[in-house]
Design a protein around this motif. Sequence first.
Motif, PDB file in Angstrom:
ATOM      1  N   ASP A   1       0.830  -1.206   0.000  1.00 31.85           N
ATOM      2  CA  ASP A   1       0.000   0.000   0.000  1.00 31.85           C
ATOM      3  C   ASP A   1       0.865   1.257   0.000  1.00 31.85           C
ATOM      4  OD1 ASP A   1      -2.229  -1.615   0.001  1.00 31.85           O
ATOM      5  OD2 ASP A   1      -2.905  -1.043   2.007  1.00 31.85           O
ATOM      6  N   HIS A   2       1.905   1.244   0.817  1.00 31.82           N
ATOM      7  CA  HIS A   2       2.803   2.397   0.891  1.00 31.82           C
ATOM      8  C   HIS A   2       3.489   2.646  -0.449  1.00 31.82           C
ATOM      9  CE1 HIS A   2       5.768   5.241   2.311  1.00 31.82           C
ATOM     10  NE2 HIS A   2       6.711   4.460   1.838  1.00 31.82           N
ATOM     11  N   SER A   3       3.952   1.594  -1.096  1.00 29.04           N
ATOM     12  CA  SER A   3       4.640   1.747  -2.381  1.00 29.04           C
ATOM     13  C   SER A   3       3.720   2.372  -3.417  1.00 29.04           C
ATOM     14  CB  SER A   3       5.164   0.401  -2.873  1.00 29.04           C
ATOM     15  OG  SER A   3       6.156  -0.086  -1.994  1.00 29.04           O
ATOM     16  N   TRP A   4       2.479   1.953  -3.436  1.00 29.59           N
ATOM     17  CA  TRP A   4       1.526   2.554  -4.366  1.00 29.59           C
ATOM     18  C   TRP A   4       1.341   4.040  -4.040  1.00 29.59           C
ATOM     19  CZ3 TRP A   4      -0.403   3.252  -8.764  1.00 29.59           C
ATOM     20  CH2 TRP A   4      -1.524   4.062  -8.949  1.00 29.59           C
ATOM     21  N   SER A   5       1.269   4.384  -2.765  1.00 26.66           N
ATOM     22  CA  SER A   5       1.111   5.792  -2.370  1.00 26.66           C
ATOM     23  C   SER A   5       2.249   6.645  -2.911  1.00 26.66           C
ATOM     24  CB  SER A   5       1.043   5.929  -0.847  1.00 26.66           C
ATOM     25  OG  SER A   5      -0.087   5.281  -0.341  1.00 26.66           O
ATOM     26  N   VAL A   6       3.464   6.120  -2.871  1.00 27.49           N
ATOM     27  CA  VAL A   6       4.617   6.860  -3.391  1.00 27.49           C
ATOM     28  C   VAL A   6       4.479   7.060  -4.898  1.00 27.49           C
ATOM     29  CG1 VAL A   6       7.117   6.811  -3.739  1.00 27.49           C
ATOM     30  CG2 VAL A   6       6.149   6.155  -1.531  1.00 27.49           C
ATOM     31  N   VAL A   7       4.148   6.001  -5.606  1.00 31.11           N
ATOM     32  CA  VAL A   7       3.966   6.100  -7.061  1.00 31.11           C
ATOM     33  C   VAL A   7       2.848   7.089  -7.381  1.00 31.11           C
ATOM     34  CG1 VAL A   7       3.226   4.844  -9.131  1.00 31.11           C
ATOM     35  CG2 VAL A   7       4.874   3.807  -7.570  1.00 31.11           C
ATOM     36  N   ARG A   8       1.726   6.941  -6.709  1.00 29.48           N
ATOM     37  CA  ARG A   8       0.569   7.808  -6.955  1.00 29.48           C
ATOM     38  C   ARG A   8       0.892   9.272  -6.681  1.00 29.48           C
ATOM     39  NH1 ARG A   8      -3.210   6.829  -2.544  1.00 29.48           N
ATOM     40  NH2 ARG A   8      -1.831   8.360  -1.580  1.00 29.48           N
ATOM     41  N   ASP A   9       1.486   9.534  -5.524  1.00 32.44           N
ATOM     42  CA  ASP A   9       1.693  10.916  -5.106  1.00 32.44           C
ATOM     43  C   ASP A   9       2.890  11.571  -5.782  1.00 32.44           C
ATOM     44  OD1 ASP A   9      -0.483  10.480  -3.479  1.00 32.44           O
ATOM     45  OD2 ASP A   9       0.689  10.273  -1.648  1.00 32.44           O
ATOM     46  N   LEU A  10       3.954  10.824  -5.994  1.00 29.66           N
ATOM     47  CA  LEU A  10       5.160  11.418  -6.558  1.00 29.66           C
ATOM     48  C   LEU A  10       5.188  11.334  -8.079  1.00 29.66           C
ATOM     49  CD1 LEU A  10       7.848  12.819  -6.037  1.00 29.66           C
ATOM     50  CD2 LEU A  10       8.892  10.558  -5.819  1.00 29.66           C
ATOM     51  N   GLN A  11       5.029  10.154  -8.618  1.00 34.39           N
ATOM     52  CA  GLN A  11       5.141   9.998 -10.063  1.00 34.39           C
ATOM     53  C   GLN A  11       3.902  10.445 -10.815  1.00 34.39           C
ATOM     54  OE1 GLN A  11       7.446   5.909  -9.902  1.00 34.39           O
ATOM     55  NE2 GLN A  11       7.285   6.670 -11.977  1.00 34.39           N
ATOM     56  N   LEU A  12       2.727  10.099 -10.309  1.00 36.49           N
ATOM     57  CA  LEU A  12       1.497  10.390 -11.037  1.00 36.49           C
ATOM     58  C   LEU A  12       0.804  11.660 -10.575  1.00 36.49           C
ATOM     59  CD1 LEU A  12       0.020   6.761 -11.083  1.00 36.49           C
ATOM     60  CD2 LEU A  12       1.428   7.873 -12.828  1.00 36.49           C
ATOM     61  N   GLY A  13       1.120  12.109  -9.371  1.00 31.37           N
ATOM     62  CA  GLY A  13       0.444  13.262  -8.804  1.00 31.37           C
ATOM     63  C   GLY A  13       0.977  14.581  -9.319  1.00 31.37           C
ATOM     64  N   GLU A  14       0.276  15.632  -8.961  1.00 25.04           N
ATOM     65  CA  GLU A  14       0.704  16.992  -9.297  1.00 25.04           C
ATOM     66  C   GLU A  14       1.804  17.391  -8.318  1.00 25.04           C
ATOM     67  OE1 GLU A  14      -0.331  18.736 -11.963  1.00 25.04           O
ATOM     68  OE2 GLU A  14      -1.549  16.997 -12.486  1.00 25.04           O
ATOM     69  N   THR A  15       2.981  17.677  -8.841  1.00 25.59           N
ATOM     70  CA  THR A  15       4.127  18.060  -8.028  1.00 25.59           C
ATOM     71  C   THR A  15       4.806  19.259  -8.681  1.00 25.59           C
ATOM     72  OG1 THR A  15       5.683  16.628  -9.209  1.00 25.59           O
ATOM     73  CG2 THR A  15       4.481  15.630  -7.353  1.00 25.59           C
ATOM     74  N   GLU A  16       5.961  19.617  -8.197  1.00 23.82           N
ATOM     75  CA  GLU A  16       6.705  20.745  -8.764  1.00 23.82           C
ATOM     76  C   GLU A  16       7.143  20.475 -10.202  1.00 23.82           C
ATOM     77  OE1 GLU A  16       7.028  23.722  -7.204  1.00 23.82           O
ATOM     78  OE2 GLU A  16       5.788  22.804  -5.647  1.00 23.82           O
ATOM     79  N   LEU A  17       7.412  19.207 -10.523  1.00 24.55           N
ATOM     80  CA  LEU A  17       7.764  18.839 -11.889  1.00 24.55           C
ATOM     81  C   LEU A  17       6.502  18.458 -12.650  1.00 24.55           C
ATOM     82  CD1 LEU A  17      10.887  16.529 -11.309  1.00 24.55           C
ATOM     83  CD2 LEU A  17      10.873  18.925 -12.022  1.00 24.55           C
ATOM     84  N   THR A  18       6.485  18.769 -13.929  1.00 27.60           N
ATOM     85  CA  THR A  18       5.365  18.335 -14.756  1.00 27.60           C
ATOM     86  C   THR A  18       5.473  16.830 -14.994  1.00 27.60           C
ATOM     87  OG1 THR A  18       6.541  18.621 -16.861  1.00 27.60           O
ATOM     88  CG2 THR A  18       5.369  20.565 -15.967  1.00 27.60           C
ATOM     89  N   ARG A  19       4.407  16.224 -15.423  1.00 29.61           N
ATOM     90  CA  ARG A  19       4.443  14.795 -15.741  1.00 29.61           C
ATOM     91  C   ARG A  19       5.458  14.529 -16.852  1.00 29.61           C
ATOM     92  NH1 ARG A  19      -1.347  12.097 -14.803  1.00 29.61           N
ATOM     93  NH2 ARG A  19      -1.967  13.422 -13.089  1.00 29.61           N
ATOM     94  N   ARG A  20       5.547  15.455 -17.772  1.00 30.99           N
ATOM     95  CA  ARG A  20       6.505  15.331 -18.879  1.00 30.99           C
ATOM     96  C   ARG A  20       7.936  15.315 -18.355  1.00 30.99           C
ATOM     97  NH1 ARG A  20       9.074  17.773 -23.231  1.00 30.99           N
ATOM     98  NH2 ARG A  20       8.216  17.128 -25.222  1.00 30.99           N
TER      99      ARG A  20
END
Length: 134
Positions: A30-49
Motif C-alpha cells: 500500500d505504501h509503495s503505491w502511495s509513493v507512485v501515486r503521489d510522486l510519479q502520477l500526482g501533481e508536483t513541482e515537476l510536470t508529468r513530462r
Amino acid sequence: MVSNETADEIQEYLGVVPSWIEALPDSAADHSWSVVRDLQLGETELTRREKALVAVGAGAAIQCPYCIHFHREEAKLEEVTEAELAEAFAVAGTVRNFSTVLHGAEIDHEEFEAETESIVDHINEQQAAAPGDD
C-alpha cells in the motif's frame, strides 16, 4: 499484496493492478503505491513530462529494461519526441560516465564542491553581464 481499497484505487488509475505491485510484501504494498501515486502520477513541482524524462533517463542509466519500457511509454503519453528521449538517454549516460571517472580517480569531494561553486559563480557573472537581458 495490496489491500482491497488500494487495489480498487490502482485499478481506477491504471486499469489493472500490475504484477509488480502484487510482488511486493504486504508491509510495503500500500505504501509503495502511495509513493507512485503521489510522486510519479500526482501533481508536483515537476510536470508529468519532466518526470517521465527523468525516469526514463534514470532507467537507462541503471540499465533496467522494465523502467526503460514503462517510462518510455509514459513519455510518449506526454508527447516526448524521439529526439528528446535520445537527449535524455545521452544526458543520463554522461552523468553515469563522469560519475565513474570521478569515483575511479577518487577526486576529492570538498575540492569538487569548491570548483563547482566557482563555476556557478562564473556563469552567474556571465549571465548578469550578458547584453539584452533588460
